[in-house]
Write a protein that holds these residues in place. Structure first.
Motif, PDB file in Angstrom:
ATOM      1  N   ASP A 353       0.840  -1.188   0.053  1.00 34.22           N
ATOM      2  CA  ASP A 353       0.155   0.184   0.007  1.00 34.22           C
ATOM      3  C   ASP A 353       0.777   1.262   0.244  1.00 34.22           C
ATOM      4  O   ASP A 353       1.960   1.143   0.426  1.00 34.22           O
ATOM      5  CB  ASP A 353      -0.827  -0.122   1.318  1.00 34.22           C
ATOM      6  CG  ASP A 353       0.033   0.072   2.453  1.00 34.22           C
ATOM      7  OD1 ASP A 353       0.867  -0.573   2.708  1.00 34.22           O
ATOM      8  OD2 ASP A 353      -0.618   0.734   3.504  1.00 34.22           O
ATOM      9  N   GLU A 354       0.208   2.343  -0.369  1.00 31.32           N
ATOM     10  CA  GLU A 354       0.655   3.862  -0.257  1.00 31.32           C
ATOM     11  C   GLU A 354       2.182   3.860  -0.645  1.00 31.32           C
ATOM     12  O   GLU A 354       2.947   4.398   0.233  1.00 31.32           O
ATOM     13  CB  GLU A 354       0.378   3.971   1.163  1.00 31.32           C
ATOM     14  CG  GLU A 354      -0.923   4.281   1.470  1.00 31.32           C
ATOM     15  CD  GLU A 354      -1.345   4.770   2.969  1.00 31.32           C
ATOM     16  OE1 GLU A 354      -2.333   5.234   3.163  1.00 31.32           O
ATOM     17  OE2 GLU A 354      -0.534   4.166   3.930  1.00 31.32           O
ATOM     18  N   TRP A 403      -2.082  -5.437   0.061  1.00 27.53           N
ATOM     19  CA  TRP A 403      -3.244  -4.322   0.319  1.00 27.53           C
ATOM     20  C   TRP A 403      -3.651  -3.952  -1.178  1.00 27.53           C
ATOM     21  O   TRP A 403      -3.038  -4.378  -1.885  1.00 27.53           O
ATOM     22  CB  TRP A 403      -2.683  -2.978   0.987  1.00 27.53           C
ATOM     23  CG  TRP A 403      -2.204  -3.128   2.302  1.00 27.53           C
ATOM     24  CD1 TRP A 403      -1.123  -3.046   2.706  1.00 27.53           C
ATOM     25  CD2 TRP A 403      -3.132  -3.591   3.469  1.00 27.53           C
ATOM     26  NE1 TRP A 403      -0.967  -3.361   4.269  1.00 27.53           N
ATOM     27  CE2 TRP A 403      -2.247  -3.743   4.600  1.00 27.53           C
ATOM     28  CE3 TRP A 403      -4.430  -3.752   3.822  1.00 27.53           C
ATOM     29  CZ2 TRP A 403      -2.560  -4.037   5.881  1.00 27.53           C
ATOM     30  CZ3 TRP A 403      -5.015  -4.063   5.025  1.00 27.53           C
ATOM     31  CH2 TRP A 403      -4.006  -3.947   6.183  1.00 27.53           C
ATOM     32  N   TRP A 420      -8.839  -2.527   1.580  1.00 22.96           N
ATOM     33  CA  TRP A 420      -8.874  -1.544   2.678  1.00 22.96           C
ATOM     34  C   TRP A 420      -9.605  -0.164   2.293  1.00 22.96           C
ATOM     35  O   TRP A 420     -10.399   0.360   3.200  1.00 22.96           O
ATOM     36  CB  TRP A 420      -7.597  -1.427   3.459  1.00 22.96           C
ATOM     37  CG  TRP A 420      -6.603  -0.706   2.622  1.00 22.96           C
ATOM     38  CD1 TRP A 420      -5.726  -1.084   1.667  1.00 22.96           C
ATOM     39  CD2 TRP A 420      -6.256   0.767   2.701  1.00 22.96           C
ATOM     40  NE1 TRP A 420      -4.941  -0.039   1.220  1.00 22.96           N
ATOM     41  CE2 TRP A 420      -5.393   1.070   1.962  1.00 22.96           C
ATOM     42  CE3 TRP A 420      -6.931   1.608   3.688  1.00 22.96           C
ATOM     43  CZ2 TRP A 420      -4.787   2.473   1.650  1.00 22.96           C
ATOM     44  CZ3 TRP A 420      -6.561   2.885   3.557  1.00 22.96           C
ATOM     45  CH2 TRP A 420      -5.469   3.411   2.687  1.00 22.96           C
ATOM     46  N   TYR A 445     -11.919  -0.592  10.276  1.00 19.39           N
ATOM     47  CA  TYR A 445     -10.624   0.301  10.825  1.00 19.39           C
ATOM     48  C   TYR A 445     -10.847   0.405  12.313  1.00 19.39           C
ATOM     49  O   TYR A 445     -11.646   1.545  12.853  1.00 19.39           O
ATOM     50  CB  TYR A 445     -10.480   1.290   9.911  1.00 19.39           C
ATOM     51  CG  TYR A 445      -9.408   1.125   9.037  1.00 19.39           C
ATOM     52  CD1 TYR A 445      -9.578  -0.006   8.200  1.00 19.39           C
ATOM     53  CD2 TYR A 445      -8.209   1.816   8.782  1.00 19.39           C
ATOM     54  CE1 TYR A 445      -8.491  -0.574   7.274  1.00 19.39           C
ATOM     55  CE2 TYR A 445      -7.476   1.397   7.859  1.00 19.39           C
ATOM     56  CZ  TYR A 445      -7.532   0.302   7.088  1.00 19.39           C
ATOM     57  OH  TYR A 445      -6.706  -0.034   6.102  1.00 19.39           O
ATOM     58  N   TRP A 496      -4.255   0.242  13.603  1.00 20.78           N
ATOM     59  CA  TRP A 496      -3.063   1.124  13.316  1.00 20.78           C
ATOM     60  C   TRP A 496      -2.866   1.916  14.378  1.00 20.78           C
ATOM     61  O   TRP A 496      -4.018   2.350  15.102  1.00 20.78           O
ATOM     62  CB  TRP A 496      -3.446   1.884  11.947  1.00 20.78           C
ATOM     63  CG  TRP A 496      -3.822   1.253  10.800  1.00 20.78           C
ATOM     64  CD1 TRP A 496      -4.826   1.204  10.192  1.00 20.78           C
ATOM     65  CD2 TRP A 496      -2.809   0.376   9.853  1.00 20.78           C
ATOM     66  NE1 TRP A 496      -4.861   0.146   8.995  1.00 20.78           N
ATOM     67  CE2 TRP A 496      -3.625  -0.386   8.889  1.00 20.78           C
ATOM     68  CE3 TRP A 496      -1.356   0.096  10.374  1.00 20.78           C
ATOM     69  CZ2 TRP A 496      -3.004  -0.873   7.937  1.00 20.78           C
ATOM     70  CZ3 TRP A 496      -0.640  -0.616   9.096  1.00 20.78           C
ATOM     71  CH2 TRP A 496      -1.611  -1.368   8.316  1.00 20.78           C
TER      72      TRP A 496
END
Ligand code: ACM
Ligand code: ZN
Length: 559
Positions: A353-354, A403, A420, A445, A496
């Motif tokens: 991810d990201e 992800w 997600w 989440y 998280w």
């Protein structure tokens, strides 16, 4: 003499009858997640020093677990033996790998499972039929009885997960075990352990000692919500040795929980880069802590000529693993070579991810890789990266989870997708016949606020996901056909921990939302009923109380 025998026999009968005819009520059967079928009846089973558990060789682990639970609860020593009034059995006629039946009468308990896992879940149901006070460290129940019942039960989804980010904040081995205990209580079966991040590398890798000597420690952390008001100037960190990891994995296995490690790539890799800067496209470029929230310690490291530091603020950072250097892949393969033997799990989570593409656009090595491999752009370079790691892991007998960004630029052939950013990625992956685990941010989440009244809550990342929101979640999207729906393996909550610095706070954020999710992934869709769940939750909270857990009380009356 004859008279004595007759008196003795009648005394015995009377004492048995005392438990045989007790009338039970609905209140005695408050189980989360709700079983598929449960028939209540009269009579109660007495747990005392005459209670013995018998189990076949394959079920000794479950027999010991149950013996310990009952001994603790009753204050009597409950033994295991060749014949017992509690019997644990394997039963091939049960369909589901995790299914079980539980039969309790006043004089016998039988738990049958297709596998040991099913028997373990039968024991968890038995646990919830006993008073909540059995969960307390000290409380012994003088006359411990269990209401008669017949339960036939199996989970709706095969993947029922809880994630924990131990990188933004680090949690000790004992807490990780407590987290695993909670996963078992809720009949979930997977612990997704997020072990590497920008803000800390948390697993010992013997070939690369700097990952934990340097990468496990940051010189400070921002204070307050991102971007923060200041830096706390406190050195922070920690890591798990490989012995710790083995201990945790073995502990989880006894409770039939699979531990899936996450080794993030190619993004969220600042801590690894701080340890080994040549993994970056630009090793000489200083790590930037956004809004100049860098600590004095971090500044001193950079002033002394070391440009890379472990991140001290939250977010997404452009300094990622260089996809052009072969050295990056050699490093990651070496890391995975040490990770693989520690985790029996069929899966390794590789993140994905990201990952900003800015550095890759400017890096000569990355651009050369794009050209040499005939790739169109940096998204395809990310796909190349993931696929190359996937091939390596597949060659070692492991499958990858990533992800949903791993869909961009082309999905690695055998990858399982963790959806997600809502459900879109999961739907797309299932349509392409890839397995999917649903963790959509709106419902799963657990770093979100859990009430509208945010001002009176401890700091959280944002959003709002109440217990009722979690409960209302349906993991199988309507957009899928019946055939495509088979690719939805289950769901997971993500935890998280940017804003969860303490174990108390983690407990507060997961409980009781975890109870709601456990029912979403276990119980039949047709039995979903918020009022019914919420009524059972009031009892379940007594269990949290007895365990001394710091759970959120928004949906609990007067506790
Ligand atoms: C994620 O929340 N970045 C997977
Ligand atoms: Zn590069």
């Amino acid at each position: 003499m004859r008279l004595v025998v007759i008196v003795l026999i009648s005394l015995l009968t009377v004492s048995c009858n005392k438990y045989k005819d007790i009338a039970n009520t609905e209140q005695d059967y408050q189980i989360i997640p709700k079983p598929t079928s449960l028939e209540i009846s009269n009579g109660r089973f007495l747990v005392d020093s005459n209670t013995t558990i018998s189990a076949s060789e394959d079920l000794q682990n479950e027999a010991s677990y149950l013996a310990e639970m009952l001994s603790h609860a009753s204050g009597s020593t409950i033994n295991t033996g060749d014949s017992g009034n509690i019997q644990l059995k394997l039963d091939d006629t049960i369909d589901n790998e995790e299914g079980y039946t539980l039969s309790i009468t006043y004089n016998q308990i039988v738990i049958s499972g297709k596998t040991a896992k099913g028997v373990f879940y039968g024991i968890q149901t038995l646990r919830q039929l006993m008073p909540a006070s059995i969960e307390s460290e000290t409380n012994k129940i003088a006359e411990l009885t269990i209401p008669a019942v017949t339960v036939k039960d199996s989970p709706r989804y095969q993947y029922r997960g809880m994630h924990l980010d131990v990188a933004r904040h680090f949690f000790p081995v004992d807490f990780v075990k407590k987290y695993i205990d909670l996963i078992a209580l809720h009949k979930m079966n997977t612990f997704h352990w997020h072990l590497t991040e920008d803000q800390g590398w948390r697993i010992e890798i013997k070939k690369y000692p700097k990952l934990t000597e340097i990468g496990a420690w940051r010189s400070g952390t921002i204070v307050g919500h991102h971007p923060g008001t200041e830096n706390d100037q406190k050195r922070y960190g920690g890591f798990y040795t490989q012995e710790d990891v083995k201990d945790i994995v073995a502990y989880a296995a006894k409770q039939h929980i699979t531990v899936i490690p996450e080794i993030e790539l190619p993004g969220h890799s600042s801590a690894a880069i701080a340890a080994y800067p040549s993994l970056s496209c630009f090793p000489e470029e200083q790590t930037v802590v956004t809004n100049n929230m860098i600590s004095e310690g971090g500044k001193a490291i950079q002033a002394a000529g070391t440009p890379k530091i472990v991140q001290e603020t939250w977010g997404v950072f452009k300094d990622v693993y260089c996809a052009g250097k072969d050295e990056t892949f050699a490093f990651l393969q070496d890391v995975l070579d040490e990770v693989i033997p520690l985790f029996p799990s069929a899966y390794i989570h590789i993140g994905g991810d990201e990952c900003p593409k800015e550095n890759w656009k400017e890096c000569p090595n990355c651009q050369k890789r794009i050209k040499d491999e005939g790739l169109h752009d940096e998204h395809e370079l990310q796909s190349y990266f993931i696929t190359r790691i996937e091939k390596y892991l597949n060659s070692k007998g492991k499958n990858i989870i990533g992800w949903d960004e791993i869909l961009e630029g082309g999905l690695a052939p055998n990858a399982t997708v963790m959806s997600w950013r809502g459900t879109k990625g999961g739907i797309e992956a299932a349509k392409h016949k890839h397995n999917v685990i649903m963790t959509p941010n709106h419902s799963c989440y657990f770093d979100h606020y859990q009430t509208e009244d945010k001002a009176n809550e401890p700091l959280a990342i944002g959003g709002k996901t109440t217990v009722a929101d979690v409960y209302a979640y349906e993991p199988t999207p309507e957009e899928l056909t019946e055939e495509e729906s088979k690719y939805i393996l289950g769901a997971q909550a993500n935890v998280w921990t940017e804003y969860m610095a303490t174990t108390d706070y983690v407990e507060y954020m997961i409980l009781p939302r975890m109870a709601a999710l456990s029912e979403v992934v276990w119980s039949p869709k047709s039995s979903k009923d918020w009022d019914d769940f919420n009524a059972r939750l009031q009892h379940f909270a007594d269990r949290y109380n007895a365990m001394g857990l710091n759970y959120a009380k928004h949906s609990i009356q007067d506790k």
